[in-house]
Design a protein around this motif. Structure first.
Motif: not given
Length: 148
Positions: A5-13, A58-63, A71-72
């Motif tokens: 339904f919605v991506s986690i990255s969109t929620l984080m943005i 940026l977790r799906p595309i970053g280092f 981030g943590n």
């Protein structure tokens, strides 16, 4: 399941944008009246929190070392700054990770506006002294050690 339904990255943005708005408003509150360092701690917590949420997005595309590790770590610092603000609101000394990293000197070191008065020393709750005695927060083992 939720990714359908919605991506986690969109929620984080979205979280980043809302945290930035709160950070801007807290900055305005703190710049208007610097007598209350709690607003400065909360402002710093919002800015650090917004930076960590953009790293989470940026977790799906970053280092992994940067997006997960940094981030943590920033999320932990953000909670430490928030905690320091609540400790300052109670008019007790804030000794936290944020204070150890120099945030205390950043928040308290800037001069107050010319119309500002003394920093508030009263507690916001009349039973704080009772709780400090109940939990032995005035003893020699307590790092703050301030008496009420």
């Amino acid at each position: 399941m939720i990714e359908e339904f919605v991506s986690i990255s969109t929620l984080m943005i979205c979280t980043f944008l809302s945290t930035m708005v709160v950070g801007i408003f807290m900055l305005q509150v703190w710049l208007t009246d610097r007598r209350h360092a709690a607003a400065g701690y909360w402002c710093l917590a919002m800015w650090v929190g917004s930076l960590c949420t953009i790293l989470f997005a940026l977790r799906p595309i970053g280092f992994p070392l940067i997006t997960v590790g940094l981030g943590n770590a920033l999320a932990a610092f953000s909670y430490a700054f928030m905690w320091a603000g609540f400790r300052d609101l109670r008019s007790s000394p804030a000794l936290s990770v944020g204070g150890a990293c120099g945030a205390d000197s950043l928040v308290r070191g800037l001069p107050a506006p010319a119309a500002g008065g003394q920093r508030r020393q009263q507690s916001c709750h009349p039973d704080v002294g009772h709780h400090r005695r109940l939990f032995h927060l005035d003893g020699p083992g307590y790092l703050g050690g301030a008496s009420t």
